[in-house]
Write a protein that holds these residues in place. Sequence first.
Motif, PDB file in Angstrom:
ATOM      1  N   ILE A 131      16.173   4.360  10.442  1.00 47.22           N
ATOM      2  CA  ILE A 131      14.960   3.693   9.988  1.00 47.22           C
ATOM      3  C   ILE A 131      13.757   4.622  10.111  1.00 47.22           C
ATOM      4  CG2 ILE A 131      13.293   1.886  10.602  1.00 47.22           C
ATOM      5  CD1 ILE A 131      15.663   0.044  11.129  1.00 47.22           C
ATOM      6  N   ARG A 132      13.661   5.326  11.237  1.00 45.11           N
ATOM      7  CA  ARG A 132      12.540   6.246  11.415  1.00 45.11           C
ATOM      8  C   ARG A 132      12.599   7.406  10.417  1.00 45.11           C
ATOM      9  NH1 ARG A 132      13.645   4.891  16.859  1.00 45.11           N
ATOM     10  NH2 ARG A 132      14.974   6.721  17.163  1.00 45.11           N
ATOM     11  N   GLN A 133      13.820   7.776  10.036  1.00 47.42           N
ATOM     12  CA  GLN A 133      13.981   8.911   9.121  1.00 47.42           C
ATOM     13  C   GLN A 133      13.752   8.520   7.661  1.00 47.42           C
ATOM     14  OE1 GLN A 133      14.595  12.076  10.068  1.00 47.42           O
ATOM     15  NE2 GLN A 133      14.572  12.822   7.953  1.00 47.42           N
ATOM     16  N   PHE A 134      14.307   7.368   7.263  1.00 44.57           N
ATOM     17  CA  PHE A 134      14.293   6.993   5.846  1.00 44.57           C
ATOM     18  C   PHE A 134      13.487   5.736   5.536  1.00 44.57           C
ATOM     19  CE2 PHE A 134      18.357   9.212   6.619  1.00 44.57           C
ATOM     20  CZ  PHE A 134      18.190  10.295   5.766  1.00 44.57           C
ATOM     21  N   GLY A 135      13.140   4.953   6.551  1.00 42.27           N
ATOM     22  CA  GLY A 135      12.385   3.723   6.322  1.00 42.27           C
ATOM     23  C   GLY A 135      13.295   2.526   6.152  1.00 42.27           C
ATOM     24  N   SER A 136      12.852   1.387   6.648  1.00 40.04           N
ATOM     25  CA  SER A 136      13.677   0.173   6.591  1.00 40.04           C
ATOM     26  C   SER A 136      13.866  -0.326   5.157  1.00 40.04           C
ATOM     27  CB  SER A 136      13.043  -0.930   7.446  1.00 40.04           C
ATOM     28  OG  SER A 136      11.710  -1.200   7.034  1.00 40.04           O
ATOM     29  N   ARG A 137      12.892  -0.074   4.313  1.00 43.20           N
ATOM     30  CA  ARG A 137      12.983  -0.525   2.919  1.00 43.20           C
ATOM     31  C   ARG A 137      14.174   0.111   2.205  1.00 43.20           C
ATOM     32  NH1 ARG A 137       8.812   1.256  -1.870  1.00 43.20           N
ATOM     33  NH2 ARG A 137       9.331  -0.369  -3.391  1.00 43.20           N
ATOM     34  N   LEU A 138      14.248   1.448   2.240  1.00 41.17           N
ATOM     35  CA  LEU A 138      15.351   2.150   1.579  1.00 41.17           C
ATOM     36  C   LEU A 138      16.676   1.863   2.279  1.00 41.17           C
ATOM     37  CD1 LEU A 138      16.438   4.201  -0.470  1.00 41.17           C
ATOM     38  CD2 LEU A 138      15.827   6.022   1.148  1.00 41.17           C
ATOM     39  N   LEU A 139      16.661   1.826   3.600  1.00 44.40           N
ATOM     40  CA  LEU A 139      17.893   1.652   4.356  1.00 44.40           C
ATOM     41  C   LEU A 139      18.539   0.299   4.084  1.00 44.40           C
ATOM     42  CD1 LEU A 139      19.362   3.535   6.301  1.00 44.40           C
ATOM     43  CD2 LEU A 139      18.374   2.243   8.190  1.00 44.40           C
ATOM     44  N   ALA A 140      17.724  -0.748   3.952  1.00 46.71           N
ATOM     45  CA  ALA A 140      18.266  -2.078   3.663  1.00 46.71           C
ATOM     46  C   ALA A 140      18.979  -2.081   2.309  1.00 46.71           C
ATOM     47  CB  ALA A 140      17.147  -3.116   3.682  1.00 46.71           C
TER      48      ALA A 140
ATOM     49  N   SER B 284      -3.927   1.124   6.284  1.00 45.79           N
ATOM     50  CA  SER B 284      -4.570  -0.043   5.713  1.00 45.79           C
ATOM     51  C   SER B 284      -3.645  -1.248   5.730  1.00 45.79           C
ATOM     52  CB  SER B 284      -4.996   0.252   4.268  1.00 45.79           C
ATOM     53  OG  SER B 284      -3.864   0.552   3.473  1.00 45.79           O
ATOM     54  N   VAL B 285      -4.244  -2.428   5.839  1.00 49.06           N
ATOM     55  CA  VAL B 285      -3.482  -3.672   5.854  1.00 49.06           C
ATOM     56  C   VAL B 285      -3.358  -4.187   4.427  1.00 49.06           C
ATOM     57  CG1 VAL B 285      -3.406  -6.031   6.709  1.00 49.06           C
ATOM     58  CG2 VAL B 285      -4.291  -4.207   8.163  1.00 49.06           C
ATOM     59  N   PRO B 286      -2.148  -4.483   3.937  1.00 49.17           N
ATOM     60  CA  PRO B 286      -1.984  -4.985   2.575  1.00 49.17           C
ATOM     61  C   PRO B 286      -2.705  -6.317   2.385  1.00 49.17           C
ATOM     62  CG  PRO B 286       0.128  -4.308   3.526  1.00 49.17           C
ATOM     63  CD  PRO B 286      -0.863  -4.311   4.639  1.00 49.17           C
ATOM     64  N   ASP B 287      -3.147  -6.596   1.143  1.00 50.54           N
ATOM     65  CA  ASP B 287      -3.795  -7.885   0.898  1.00 50.54           C
ATOM     66  C   ASP B 287      -2.755  -8.990   0.922  1.00 50.54           C
ATOM     67  OD1 ASP B 287      -2.519  -8.044  -1.660  1.00 50.54           O
ATOM     68  OD2 ASP B 287      -4.111  -6.829  -2.538  1.00 50.54           O
ATOM     69  N   ILE B 288      -3.215 -10.235   0.891  1.00 47.04           N
ATOM     70  CA  ILE B 288      -2.326 -11.381   1.085  1.00 47.04           C
ATOM     71  C   ILE B 288      -1.285 -11.488  -0.025  1.00 47.04           C
ATOM     72  CG2 ILE B 288      -3.905 -12.963  -0.089  1.00 47.04           C
ATOM     73  CD1 ILE B 288      -1.537 -13.703   2.894  1.00 47.04           C
ATOM     74  N   ARG B 289      -1.679 -11.140  -1.265  1.00 48.88           N
ATOM     75  CA  ARG B 289      -0.703 -11.210  -2.357  1.00 48.88           C
ATOM     76  C   ARG B 289       0.397 -10.178  -2.158  1.00 48.88           C
ATOM     77  NH1 ARG B 289       0.479  -8.900  -7.204  1.00 48.88           N
ATOM     78  NH2 ARG B 289       1.327 -10.292  -8.830  1.00 48.88           N
ATOM     79  N   ARG B 290       0.026  -8.990  -1.697  1.00 46.08           N
ATOM     80  CA  ARG B 290       1.038  -7.952  -1.451  1.00 46.08           C
ATOM     81  C   ARG B 290       1.971  -8.377  -0.331  1.00 46.08           C
ATOM     82  NH1 ARG B 290       4.671  -5.729  -1.793  1.00 46.08           N
ATOM     83  NH2 ARG B 290       5.230  -3.529  -1.925  1.00 46.08           N
ATOM     84  N   LEU B 291       1.419  -9.021   0.700  1.00 46.23           N
ATOM     85  CA  LEU B 291       2.250  -9.500   1.801  1.00 46.23           C
ATOM     86  C   LEU B 291       3.198 -10.603   1.344  1.00 46.23           C
ATOM     87  CD1 LEU B 291      -0.247  -9.609   4.807  1.00 46.23           C
ATOM     88  CD2 LEU B 291       1.689  -8.061   4.481  1.00 46.23           C
ATOM     89  N   GLN B 292       2.718 -11.475   0.473  1.00 44.50           N
ATOM     90  CA  GLN B 292       3.579 -12.543  -0.045  1.00 44.50           C
ATOM     91  C   GLN B 292       4.726 -11.971  -0.870  1.00 44.50           C
ATOM     92  OE1 GLN B 292       0.648 -14.934  -2.077  1.00 44.50           O
ATOM     93  NE2 GLN B 292       0.271 -16.227  -0.284  1.00 44.50           N
TER      94      GLN B 292
ATOM     95  N   ARG C  23      12.234  -3.362  -4.313  1.00 44.86           N
ATOM     96  CA  ARG C  23      11.000  -2.956  -5.005  1.00 44.86           C
ATOM     97  C   ARG C  23       9.786  -3.751  -4.519  1.00 44.86           C
ATOM     98  NH1 ARG C  23      11.621   0.133  -9.564  1.00 44.86           N
ATOM     99  NH2 ARG C  23       9.699  -0.714 -10.474  1.00 44.86           N
ATOM    100  N   LEU C  24      10.007  -4.959  -3.989  1.00 46.67           N
ATOM    101  CA  LEU C  24       8.900  -5.802  -3.539  1.00 46.67           C
ATOM    102  C   LEU C  24       8.506  -5.547  -2.086  1.00 46.67           C
ATOM    103  CD1 LEU C  24       9.883  -9.262  -5.093  1.00 46.67           C
ATOM    104  CD2 LEU C  24       8.163  -7.652  -5.930  1.00 46.67           C
ATOM    105  N   MET C  25       9.375  -4.905  -1.317  1.00 47.95           N
ATOM    106  CA  MET C  25       9.104  -4.695   0.104  1.00 47.95           C
ATOM    107  C   MET C  25       7.947  -3.714   0.312  1.00 47.95           C
ATOM    108  SD  MET C  25      13.104  -4.614   1.276  1.00 47.95           S
ATOM    109  CE  MET C  25      12.891  -4.210   3.010  1.00 47.95           C
ATOM    110  N   LEU C  26       7.424  -3.699   1.542  1.00 48.18           N
ATOM    111  CA  LEU C  26       6.273  -2.850   1.857  1.00 48.18           C
ATOM    112  C   LEU C  26       6.642  -1.371   1.739  1.00 48.18           C
ATOM    113  CD1 LEU C  26       4.860  -4.723   4.978  1.00 48.18           C
ATOM    114  CD2 LEU C  26       3.934  -4.758   2.647  1.00 48.18           C
ATOM    115  N   PRO C  27       5.846  -0.582   1.058  1.00 46.90           N
ATOM    116  CA  PRO C  27       6.129   0.856   0.948  1.00 46.90           C
ATOM    117  C   PRO C  27       5.588   1.606   2.158  1.00 46.90           C
ATOM    118  CG  PRO C  27       4.182   0.333  -0.317  1.00 46.90           C
ATOM    119  CD  PRO C  27       4.680  -0.978   0.269  1.00 46.90           C
ATOM    120  N   GLY C  28       5.808   2.906   2.150  1.00 46.01           N
ATOM    121  CA  GLY C  28       5.223   3.761   3.172  1.00 46.01           C
ATOM    122  C   GLY C  28       6.067   3.868   4.416  1.00 46.01           C
ATOM    123  N   PRO C  29       5.662   4.743   5.324  1.00 40.78           N
ATOM    124  CA  PRO C  29       6.410   4.955   6.570  1.00 40.78           C
ATOM    125  C   PRO C  29       6.321   3.756   7.498  1.00 40.78           C
ATOM    126  CG  PRO C  29       4.323   6.126   6.644  1.00 40.78           C
ATOM    127  CD  PRO C  29       4.449   5.579   5.242  1.00 40.78           C
ATOM    128  N   GLU C  30       7.270   3.663   8.413  1.00 39.41           N
ATOM    129  CA  GLU C  30       7.260   2.583   9.387  1.00 39.41           C
ATOM    130  C   GLU C  30       6.141   2.809  10.398  1.00 39.41           C
ATOM    131  OE1 GLU C  30       9.382   0.047   9.004  1.00 39.41           O
ATOM    132  OE2 GLU C  30      10.172   1.101   7.267  1.00 39.41           O
TER     133      GLU C  30
END
Length: 401
Positions: free
Chosen positions: A70-79, A2-10, A184-191
């Motif tokens: 990144i593929r293993q842990f996700g860019s969110r956690l890795l950053a 699913s595509v996040p809504d505009i507020r989530r993207l902001q 905490r604000l970055m997009l969740p879920g797998p890449e």
Amino acid sequence: MSVPDIRRLQLARLGVGLIFLSNGAAYASLVPRLPEVKAELGMTNAVFGLAIAAFPAGALAAGAAAGVLIRQFGSRLLAWVGMVVSMAAILAAAAANSLPLFIAAIFLAGCADSITDVAQNHHALRVQKLMGRSIINSYHAMWSVGALIGGALAAGAISVGLHRVAHLAIVAVLILAVTTVGHRLMLPGPEPTEATPHEAHTHGNGRVRHPYLVLAMLSILAIAGAIEEDNAGSWATLYMSTELGVTGGLAATGYVAAMGSHFLGRITGDWLVNRLGQRTMARLGGVLLVLGTAIMIVFPSPWTTILGYACAGYGVATVVPSIFEAADSMPGFKPGTALTVVSLTLRIGFLASPPLVGLIADASAIRWGLLVLPISGLVIVALSGVLSSRHETWDVPVLDK
């Protein structure tokens, strides 16, 4: 997916921006204190250049693993993890009481910075794709803001006599707090893993180039841009304090000018590139880099040095983001391949520049080592034709493989 809504993207855009901000501030907080470390550890200019080169060496060593992580842990956690390790290593470098410990800490900081850099750019491009418009320059503007803040706070800490370890311990707490909010604000879920095919294009009467040649030219452009960014961080403060006689926190004004103009160039970068195109902006920026740094070398003074670094910072502000975008959308390669190659070769500029300038400085003076700046500007002007004349589409003719 699913595509996040505009507020989530902001919110996600803000989160990634906070990571870029923190990443820019981290090493910049140490840069103005490097002359102190150099003096206390008794380093020559050449040894100092080699020691500082441990940072890009670490980045090169770790950069190749970033995609797998990144593929293993996700860019969110890795950053976020990358920023935690970065600040621990930078604090260790500030406290180092021996050259080997300093080099080891700088090397680890480079490793962590490379991981963070790939993760934050990967997540930024993910948000950009979902938003459907270019925002990459604004992210790099946030990095420049962080570098400006880090450099300015360091200059202030020097002025009031705050010890560098106490200064960087405070910075570490602040940066990790901001980074945690961003995480905490970055997009969740797998890449996302779906591949978007790139088709080769030819336009007008332009000469068709092989994809590998285009990638090589983009990589050389990235190295030229990296040389400017490294020089401001590694040598501006030392040059102003040792050869121009600028004392105290004012010795950091050259570096602050470079980072401040970087911010101005990048905050306006999306608007200018959308109207003038990547190619024109790179050419104009290269000319500004050549003229500004040539003046500061021919007419050495604190004011011409501040002017020269300001011209250099503004001149290359949109070059590296344009290269990243061009590589990511380049026909002839699987998605992400060209971007990874350019990201790694970018580090060669950071690796080669400090020892090169240091060797020249020991043989003559730091002033003459700064000749790498106008030379890199000439390279940018010469190779800018590989970039697109427009922002929206790739229009450099590329040979089908």
